[in-house]
Design a protein around this motif. Structure first.
Motif, PDB file in Angstrom:
ATOM      1  N   ASN A 107       0.813  -1.220   0.000  1.00 52.49           N
ATOM      2  CA  ASN A 107       0.000   0.000   0.000  1.00 52.49           C
ATOM      3  C   ASN A 107       0.844   1.267   0.000  1.00 52.49           C
ATOM      4  O   ASN A 107       0.504   2.249  -0.663  1.00 52.49           O
TER       5      ASN A 107
ATOM      6  N   ALA B 156       9.899   1.790  -0.253  1.00 49.98           N
ATOM      7  CA  ALA B 156       8.637   1.498   0.441  1.00 49.98           C
ATOM      8  C   ALA B 156       8.468  -0.015   0.540  1.00 49.98           C
ATOM      9  O   ALA B 156       7.543  -0.588  -0.001  1.00 49.98           O
TER      10      ALA B 156
ATOM     11  N   GLN C 222      -3.362  -1.183   9.809  1.00 49.52           N
ATOM     12  CA  GLN C 222      -4.042  -0.068   9.166  1.00 49.52           C
ATOM     13  C   GLN C 222      -4.311   0.989  10.238  1.00 49.52           C
ATOM     14  O   GLN C 222      -4.249   0.701  11.437  1.00 49.52           O
TER      15      GLN C 222
HETATM   16  P1  NAP Z   1       3.947  -4.089   3.181  1.00 48.45           P
HETATM   17  O1  NAP Z   1       2.480  -4.192   2.994  1.00 48.45           O
HETATM   18  O2  NAP Z   1       4.632  -5.042   4.093  1.00 48.45           O
HETATM   19  O3  NAP Z   1       4.584  -4.200   1.723  1.00 48.45           O
HETATM   20  C1  NAP Z   1       5.964  -4.203   1.564  1.00 48.45           C
HETATM   21  C2  NAP Z   1       6.254  -4.396   0.097  1.00 48.45           C
HETATM   22  O4  NAP Z   1       7.650  -4.353  -0.103  1.00 48.45           O
HETATM   23  C3  NAP Z   1       5.761  -5.740  -0.428  1.00 48.45           C
HETATM   24  O5  NAP Z   1       5.249  -5.577  -1.710  1.00 48.45           O
HETATM   25  C4  NAP Z   1       7.025  -6.575  -0.429  1.00 48.45           C
HETATM   26  O6  NAP Z   1       7.042  -7.493  -1.466  1.00 48.45           O
HETATM   27  C5  NAP Z   1       8.097  -5.557  -0.687  1.00 48.45           C
HETATM   28  N1  NAP Z   1       9.368  -5.877  -0.049  1.00 48.45           N
HETATM   29  C6  NAP Z   1       9.604  -6.244   1.238  1.00 48.45           C
HETATM   30  N2  NAP Z   1      10.910  -6.399   1.455  1.00 48.45           N
HETATM   31  C7  NAP Z   1      11.519  -6.126   0.284  1.00 48.45           C
HETATM   32  C8  NAP Z   1      12.871  -6.101  -0.134  1.00 48.45           C
HETATM   33  N3  NAP Z   1      13.863  -6.387   0.718  1.00 48.45           N
HETATM   34  N4  NAP Z   1      13.132  -5.762  -1.411  1.00 48.45           N
HETATM   35  C9  NAP Z   1      12.138  -5.463  -2.269  1.00 48.45           C
HETATM   36  N5  NAP Z   1      10.844  -5.460  -1.934  1.00 48.45           N
HETATM   37  C10 NAP Z   1      10.544  -5.795  -0.675  1.00 48.45           C
HETATM   38  O7  NAP Z   1       4.419  -2.643   3.680  1.00 48.45           O
HETATM   39  P2  NAP Z   1       3.727  -1.211   3.485  1.00 48.45           P
HETATM   40  O8  NAP Z   1       3.279  -1.011   2.097  1.00 48.45           O
HETATM   41  O9  NAP Z   1       4.682  -0.249   4.068  1.00 48.45           O
HETATM   42  O10 NAP Z   1       2.477  -1.286   4.407  1.00 48.45           O
HETATM   43  C11 NAP Z   1       2.627  -1.631   5.797  1.00 48.45           C
HETATM   44  C12 NAP Z   1       1.245  -1.741   6.421  1.00 48.45           C
HETATM   45  O11 NAP Z   1       0.639  -0.454   6.419  1.00 48.45           O
HETATM   46  C13 NAP Z   1       0.335  -2.656   5.611  1.00 48.45           C
HETATM   47  O12 NAP Z   1      -0.515  -3.345   6.474  1.00 48.45           O
HETATM   48  C14 NAP Z   1      -0.423  -1.700   4.755  1.00 48.45           C
HETATM   49  O13 NAP Z   1      -1.671  -2.211   4.343  1.00 48.45           O
HETATM   50  C15 NAP Z   1      -0.542  -0.499   5.692  1.00 48.45           C
HETATM   51  N6  NAP Z   1      -0.724   0.746   4.918  1.00 48.45           N
HETATM   52  C16 NAP Z   1      -1.968   1.205   4.722  1.00 48.45           C
HETATM   53  C17 NAP Z   1      -2.174   2.356   4.003  1.00 48.45           C
HETATM   54  C18 NAP Z   1      -3.555   2.836   3.835  1.00 48.45           C
HETATM   55  O14 NAP Z   1      -4.425   2.135   4.255  1.00 48.45           O
HETATM   56  N7  NAP Z   1      -3.809   3.977   3.244  1.00 48.45           N
HETATM   57  C19 NAP Z   1      -1.116   3.063   3.450  1.00 48.45           C
HETATM   58  C20 NAP Z   1       0.154   2.568   3.655  1.00 48.45           C
HETATM   59  C21 NAP Z   1       0.347   1.398   4.382  1.00 48.45           C
HETATM   60  P3  NAP Z   1       6.051  -8.783  -1.475  1.00 48.45           P
HETATM   61  O15 NAP Z   1       4.711  -8.259  -1.865  1.00 48.45           O
HETATM   62  O16 NAP Z   1       6.680  -9.667  -2.503  1.00 48.45           O
HETATM   63  O17 NAP Z   1       6.120  -9.342  -0.095  1.00 48.45           O
END
Ligand code: NAP
Length: 305
Positions: free
Chosen positions: A154, A236, A284
């Motif tokens: 996200n 990210a 979230q």
């Molecule tokens: P996330 O959901 O954990 O996604 C991390 C992304 O980075 C994934 O696509 C992952 O790939 C990739 N990744 C992880 N390690 C990596 C690496 N070493 N090299 C390359 N790619 C890598 O993290 P996030 O997007 O920061 O979100 C964190 C939480 O906050 C989530 O629960 C999310 O839903 C929430 N959030 C919500 C909102 C909103 O509701 N508006 C906004 C931002 C974040 P894979 O997919 O292959 O694992």
């Protein structure tokens, strides 16, 4: 300080301020320690579209200020200080901060999580010179330029969309061929017209002269390496929990998240965990807020025992 707070909260994100609101409304004396600006990660989010009650979306910092004001209306006290040492095991918990030492009968840990680094050579040195972990904070520096966003969750998608409105061109580099973020988000990015997806690829190298000038991305199937010239890279790739301070006191899981169930109780009586630092399936704003309400209610019940 002489006052013993009924409840001291560490962290002023949505979990912390919701806990402060519930605690203060229940008549507890509540202190909240915040080391930077209110809002945590939410505070640096341009547009929050999935927090109920805002049909047009809401700016993350604006929402943070509203949450803070809501808690303070009922008497919660924000203390601008960083917790640096904690003694959590006794009936009276001690919180040493960068300013002074506070005491409390219950504590809610709500310090959230921080962006994960890629772990590439030069990444730290180039921070602020082309490497960023916050599109809404730094995006404006890249107006009219070319940037890359790394990740498929996200945050990556929201960042890429935000940057597509400011920058000439945005690469979205993801290690798989499918985003973790919902499908509708991909459609929004496709509609933007200036976002190029680099699927199945990881960043192998950061290129720089005085500052970042590009990167090398490698396709994991073909092992083909592609040089992408860009002025900025927005990382990210998820988060790491901010729990270093609690290590050795509160039980943590293998990834460093605080072990606490849906009742938010940690391994220490009178200490609760709320928000992104808790081991749980969905992080979230709305689930952080939910944790805050549960944790404050559990703290109140603990005090009533
Ligand atoms: P996330 O959901 O954990 O996604 C991390 C992304 O980075 C994934 O696509 C992952 O790939 C990739 N990744 C992880 N390690 C990596 C690496 N070493 N090299 C390359 N790619 C890598 O993290 P996030 O997007 O920061 O979100 C964190 C939480 O906050 C989530 O629960 C999310 O839903 C929430 N959030 C919500 C909102 C909103 O509701 N508006 C906004 C931002 C974040 P894979 O997919 O292959 O694992």
């Amino acid at each position: 300080m002489d006052e013993i707070f009924d409840l001291m909260i560490i962290g002023g994100g949505p979990a912390g301020y919701t806990a402060a609101l519930y605690g203060a409304r229940a008549g507890l004396s509540v202190g909240l320690l915040e080391k930077l600006a209110p809002g945590g990660q939410m505070g640096t989010t341009d547009m929050v579209d999935n927090y109920p009650g805002f049909p047009e979306g809401v700016n993350g910092f604006e929402l943070a200020m509203k949450m803070k004001a809501g808690a303070e209306r009922f008497g919660a006290k924000t203390i601008s200080a960083e917790a640096i040492a904690l003694e959590l095991s006794g009936d009276i918990k001690t919180l040493k901060t960068s300013r002074e030492t506070y005491t409390a009968r219950t504590v809610i840990l709500a310090t959230g999580a921080q962006p994960r680094e890629l772990g590439l050579p030069g990444e730290r040195e180039l921070r602020g010179r082309g490497i960023s972990y916050c599109a809404t904070c730094d995006g404006m520096f890249y107006r009219g330029k070319t940037v890359a966003v790394v990740g498929g969750g996200n945050t990556a998608v929201a960042d890429a969309l935000y940057l597509s409105r400011i920058c000439e061109k945005v690469y979205l580099i993801h290690r798989r061929d499918k985003l973790r973020a919902p499908q509708v988000q991909q459609q929004n990015l496709e509609k933007a017209g200036n976002v190029e997806f680099i699927w199945d690829s990881t960043v192998k190298e950061l290129l720089s002269e005085q500052r970042l000038s590009g990167l090398i991305a490698e396709n994991k199937h073909t092992l083909e390496r592609r040089e992408l010239r860009c002025d900025g890279v927005f990382v990210a790739v998820g988060q790491v929990p901010e729990t270093g301070l609690f290590k050795g006191q509160v039980e943590l899981d293998g990834s460093g998240y605080v072990v606490a169930g849906e009742d938010c109780r940690t391994s220490i009586p009178g200490v609760f965990a709320a928000g992104d630092l808790r081991a749980k399936p969905l992080r979230q704003i709305v689930t952080a807020a939910s944790d805050g309400a549960v944790a404050a209610t559990a703290a109140q019940e603990f005090l009533d025992m």
